[in-house]
Enzyme design. Sequence first.
Site: not given
Ligand SMILES: O=P(O)(O)O[C@H]1O[C@H](CO)[C@@H](O)[C@H](O)[C@H]1O
Ligand SMILES: O=P(O)(O)O[C@H]1O[C@H](CO)[C@@H](O)[C@H](O)[C@H]1O
Lengths: 343, 343
Positions: B27, B51, B54, B113, B153, B159-161, B164, B166, B168, B312, B316
């Site tokens: 695929r 930051c 920092c 940083h 992360n 999801g890293c905001s 810098h 770091h 957790q 993604f 599925y």
């Molecule tokens: O704690 P942070 O860096 O603000 O947040 C990030 O890490 C967390 C732990 O994996 C997650 O729950 C949050 O969704 C993500 O945005």
């Molecule tokens: O089949 P699509 O729409 O091209 O692809 C999407 O759905 C699939 C099934 O959840 C995933 O494996 C792919 O990562 C996503 O981009």
Amino acid sequence: MNTDLQDFSHRRYNILTGEWVLVSPHRTKRPWQGKQEEVANEARPAHDPDCYLCAGNTRINGEVNPDYKDVFVFTNDFAALQSDTKEFKVNDGLLLAESESGICKVICFSPDHSKSLPDMAVEDITKVVKAWQKEYKELGSEAHINHVQIFENKGAVMGCSNPHPHGQIWSQSTIPNEAAKKHKHQAKYYQKNKRSLLGDYLKQELKLQERIIYENDHFVVLAPFWAVWPFEVMITPKKHYQSILDLSEEEAMAYAEAISVLTKAYDQLFNCSFPYSAGIHQAPTNGEANEHWHWHMSFYPPLLRSATVKKFMVGYEMFGTPQRDITAEQACERLKKLTAIIH
Amino acid sequence: MNTDLQDFSHRRYNILTGEWVLVSPHRTKRPWQGKQEEVANEARPAHDPDCYLCAGNTRINGEVNPDYKDVFVFTNDFAALQSDTKEFKVNDGLLLAESESGICKVICFSPDHSKSLPDMAVEDITKVVKAWQKEYKELGSEAHINHVQIFENKGAVMGCSNPHPHGQIWSQSTIPNEAAKKHKHQAKYYQKNKRSLLGDYLKQELKLQERIIYENDHFVVLAPFWAVWPFEVMITPKKHYQSILDLSEEEAMAYAEAISVLTKAYDQLFNCSFPYSAGIHQAPTNGEANEHWHWHMSFYPPLLRSATVKKFMVGYEMFGTPQRDITAEQACERLKKLTAIIH
Ligand SMILES: O=P(O)(O)O[C@H]1O[C@H](CO)[C@@H](O)[C@H](O)[C@H]1O
Ligand SMILES: O=P(O)(O)O[C@H]1O[C@H](CO)[C@@H](O)[C@H](O)[C@H]1O
């Protein structure tokens, strides 16, 4: 309601999968300085000459889509699973693998490129439900297909590469991880109690009325106690039905209505075309009775605070346990208010 | 090598979690018309006055960061888990919940940083390893802490905001889902064979040399047979060590070197600051022997084809089973070539 659940960190048990979710209600105050998603709210034309799902257009493999009027189903041009795949097994020390065959389909919900489920009439959603029934039945009757996974990825943030309203079906010979967990936990409960696990849960929820977003004669729309995603919702029939095939004509319409009400509420929540992945978990098509199965459809939407700020299931969630801030009860409250206006 | 694994759809078994991954090697030819991620390659200053990580800057709660020179650890200002939370239980019909207490910390890898792990000297990464050891030990010795989850992360897409450098640490009283699965499967194997499951797996991989990306005297960096993410990699000690506390001074440096080599290769793969979530799974701190545990660090990077196209895990994958296109062996090949240049 137990107010501790709204105030203090805790974990909740998912009776269907046997897994936990960590809930941190006090954490909703956390400021967000991270990634902003794009909002895709621009109007789309009813027909897009560049869309490979629109009626009459040519797909990448040269096939021409028919001039379809409601629902159109075809085999995925880049199917992850194929029927004529080679059979093999690897069982070498600690390496274990086996070939997997299957059939992947794409299902266009409407010829109208500009629409998505919340914009469609209930009778048109009913046609989608009927197509799901037909596919579940036909695919499920193939000898090598023991599980049919119907799902929709909606929105670019959910990996959807084409805004034309469509879903997918991946059917295969083995029962995938998530369905296998639910298979096991429902069977255990059914063997012991001779009643549907989800049916008993529904009864309890209907009595409590703390997580019920909407109901009609045949369906309940609720935020499950163990919901993971901020606005995760489950639609499930009141009757103990193993699969969508059990639905009468009237029930199929009631199901379409539930989908319509929920997706409309979603779109109003943050005033955007609300992204999600939705999927139907129902009895495997493995030729067994599967009496323990109570089918349901779940919606996993990623948005958390607004059209542009989503919840990230990353580090802790990937290595530990899914985590959420807003509680299922708070999410229910907000969605319930919106469905009341819609309905 | 079994070439069927490179040509035909199959599923592979994860010996640590007991779950499957669906692999669809044919695929990879699928065209991508969907979401493009942003590439964050702009140079950052060594110190950013805005930051909150920092040195010398004020955090949102008014605390001022010390003028730290290497690693700086503090309790998360918006901790998902807290020590002084109220204890309660809900056990009402099919609703099951219980309070969860814990301690969440943030660990700045460097005062600079502008850096991330691949830009840091091995001796500076060794300081991070030592901080992890100290935290695992101290947190783990608290009576109410039975599990310490160290993770990072990296990148806005994960999801890293804050860019810098770091990571957790979320430590808590119960063993979270993913660690619990590995706990169970390692224990089962150890009870039967009196040997480490991961240790035996490593021996087999070192013999096969099909998924080994890099090794030094004490560590192996490999693409596990059952890897889910396109470029998922595991770093694990050759010796059967339960936790990072077992590392000698020399071994801690060898671990830092392995992290350095891998993260440098990652950055070169798509010529960008490579995003990922990484986490260490090791023995719970529940006061038991946990002899079956063989600690390891895993990297789950989302990128698939380029700096802007990720995989993604949606419909599925959420409802069925994780799915991948490029095989672990192909990913290994590419990363291995890059580490050869680096080293
Ligand atoms: O704690 P942070 O860096 O603000 O947040 C990030 O890490 C967390 C732990 O994996 C997650 O729950 C949050 O969704 C993500 O945005
Ligand atoms: O089949 P699509 O729409 O091209 O692809 C999407 O759905 C699939 C099934 O959840 C995933 O494996 C792919 O990562 C996503 O981009």
